[in-house]
Design an enzyme around this catalytic site. Structure first.
Site, PDB file in Angstrom:
ATOM      1  N   GLY A  10       0.772  -1.238   0.000  1.00 58.43           N
ATOM      2  CA  GLY A  10       0.000   0.000   0.000  1.00 58.43           C
ATOM      3  C   GLY A  10       0.803   1.286   0.000  1.00 58.43           C
ATOM      4  CG  LEU A  35      -1.397  -8.246  -7.319  1.00 56.80           C
ATOM      5  CD1 LEU A  35      -0.584  -9.290  -6.565  1.00 56.80           C
ATOM      6  CD2 LEU A  35      -0.535  -7.575  -8.372  1.00 56.80           C
ATOM      7  CG  ASN A  90       1.753   3.300  -5.834  1.00 57.89           C
ATOM      8  OD1 ASN A  90       2.141   4.340  -6.345  1.00 57.89           O
ATOM      9  ND2 ASN A  90       2.324   2.134  -6.064  1.00 57.89           N
ATOM     10  CG  ASN A 141      -3.609  -0.687 -13.043  1.00 58.65           C
ATOM     11  OD1 ASN A 141      -3.493  -0.956 -11.845  1.00 58.65           O
ATOM     12  ND2 ASN A 141      -2.915  -1.304 -13.983  1.00 58.65           N
ATOM     13  CD  GLU A 187       4.800   2.039  -9.192  1.00 54.57           C
ATOM     14  OE1 GLU A 187       3.749   1.769  -8.595  1.00 54.57           O
ATOM     15  OE2 GLU A 187       5.696   1.201  -9.387  1.00 54.57           O
ATOM     16  CG  ASP A 189      -1.115  -4.391 -16.991  1.00 60.52           C
ATOM     17  OD1 ASP A 189      -1.557  -3.755 -16.023  1.00 60.52           O
ATOM     18  OD2 ASP A 189      -0.422  -5.410 -16.866  1.00 60.52           O
ATOM     19  CG  LEU A 226      -9.435  -9.062 -15.499  1.00 63.14           C
ATOM     20  CD1 LEU A 226      -8.454  -8.092 -16.169  1.00 63.14           C
ATOM     21  CD2 LEU A 226      -9.731 -10.213 -16.458  1.00 63.14           C
ATOM     22  CG  HIS A 257       1.993  -1.917 -15.601  1.00 67.40           C
ATOM     23  ND1 HIS A 257       1.704  -3.181 -15.129  1.00 67.40           N
ATOM     24  CD2 HIS A 257       3.055  -2.068 -16.446  1.00 67.40           C
ATOM     25  CE1 HIS A 257       2.535  -4.055 -15.668  1.00 67.40           C
ATOM     26  NE2 HIS A 257       3.362  -3.407 -16.473  1.00 67.40           N
TER      27      HIS A 257
HETATM   28  C1  GRF Z   1       3.534  -1.105  -7.533  1.00 71.79           C
HETATM   29  O1  GRF Z   1       4.773  -1.244  -8.156  1.00 71.79           O
HETATM   30  C2  GRF Z   1       2.445  -1.065  -8.566  1.00 71.79           C
HETATM   31  O2  GRF Z   1       2.787  -0.412  -9.736  1.00 71.79           O
HETATM   32  C3  GRF Z   1       2.266  -2.514  -8.830  1.00 71.79           C
HETATM   33  O3  GRF Z   1       2.368  -3.122  -7.573  1.00 71.79           O
HETATM   34  C4  GRF Z   1       3.173  -2.323  -6.724  1.00 71.79           C
HETATM   35  C5  GRF Z   1       2.349  -2.002  -5.523  1.00 71.79           C
HETATM   36  O4  GRF Z   1       3.098  -1.409  -4.515  1.00 71.79           O
HETATM   37  N1  GRF Z   1       1.077  -2.772  -9.588  1.00 71.79           N
HETATM   38  P1  GRF Z   1       2.356  -0.769  -3.263  1.00 71.79           P
HETATM   39  O5  GRF Z   1       1.426  -1.826  -2.683  1.00 71.79           O
HETATM   40  O6  GRF Z   1       1.632   0.448  -3.706  1.00 71.79           O
HETATM   41  O7  GRF Z   1       3.457  -0.461  -2.284  1.00 71.79           O
END
Ligand code: GRF
Length: 230
Positions: free
Chosen positions: A13, A85, A15, A102, A174, A145, A87, A104
């Site tokens: 988490g 993760l 992000n 999303n 990100e 994606d 769909l 990526h």
């Molecule tokens: C990130 O690299 C995101 O792009 C990918 O999974 C990772 C998640 O990291 N899809 P976090 O849970 O936000 O730390």
């Protein structure tokens, strides 16, 4: 009006946390619910500690009815997949067309699709010999994606990179890109039109979208923020 955002996350988490911090600072949108297909995810624990409503999505996240109920009960205007993760079922994608994002950790349309997550993405980038990677933020459609790309942030790939080193560099980007793009979408400045094209209200002083920037560099980071109209 403050836009209501639901975040779906399967992992630690980071992000989610970056998005939350940014929205607290700039306003205009707030995270009203965090959902996860993994009851033990760091994302859910972090949200609970902050009294943000949480939901565990049982059945592997494939049950459209459950997901739609969670989102509508939250009165979510937008959905952000931040390391989610699963769909998203097509019914849910349709209900949130142009309102679901999303992130990526590579430059789509390369290095995406089913099974391309976590270290595998960075391994594939290293194996390809590509000299650039970086996050992509895109609208979600029915294919992994695949939806319309909104913004990307290039970061260099060094000859001696490991998966972990590259992942960490991309993750920092990100954390800068996802919050800014989410804010622009949630405040109506970026939209998906009926033909599937991303449209953006012109921002004053907007610059070329691709500056080769590392997010460690504050000046370049500010330039990039300006380039995407944030
Ligand atoms: C990130 O690299 C995101 O792009 C990918 O999974 C990772 C998640 O990291 N899809 P976090 O849970 O936000 O730390």
């Amino acid at each position: 009006m403050t836009a209501r955002i639901a975040v779906l996350a399967s992992g630690r988490g980071s992000n989610l946390q970056a998005l939350h911090a940014y929205l607290e600072r700039v306003g205009g949108a707030q995270i009203v619910r965090v959902g996860s297909d993994r009851a033990e995810s760091g994302a859910l624990g972090w949200a609970r500690d902050r009294q943000i409503a949480t939901s565990t999505i049982h059945g592997g996240g494939n049950d459209a009815t459950t997901l739609l109920e969670i989102l509508s009960e939250s009165r979510a205007d937008f959905v952000v997949l931040a390391g989610y993760l699963r769909l998203v079922p097509p019914e849910v994608v349709r209900a949130y067309r142009g309102r679901m994002l999303n992130v990526h950790p590579a430059l789509l349309p390369a290095f995406g699709g089913p099974g391309m997550y976590g270290a595998r993405v960075h391994r594939a980038v290293l194996d390809s010999g590509a000299r650039l990677s970086g996050p992509t933020v895109h609208f979600v459609d029915e294919i992994y994606d695949h939806g319309a790309i909104i913004s990307q942030w290039p970061v260099p790939v060094f000859a001696d990179d490991t998966e972990a080193a590259l992942a960490a560099r991309v993750l920092r980007a990100e954390h800068l890109l996802l919050p800014r793009v989410t804010h622009l979408v949630a405040t109506g400045r970026i939209t998906l039109d009926d033909t599937g094209r991303v449209t953006r209200a012109p921002a004053r002083g907007e610059r070329a979208a691709f500056l080769l920037a590392t997010p460690e560099d504050d000046v370049l980071a500010e330039s990039m923020a300006s380039a995407i109209g944030a």
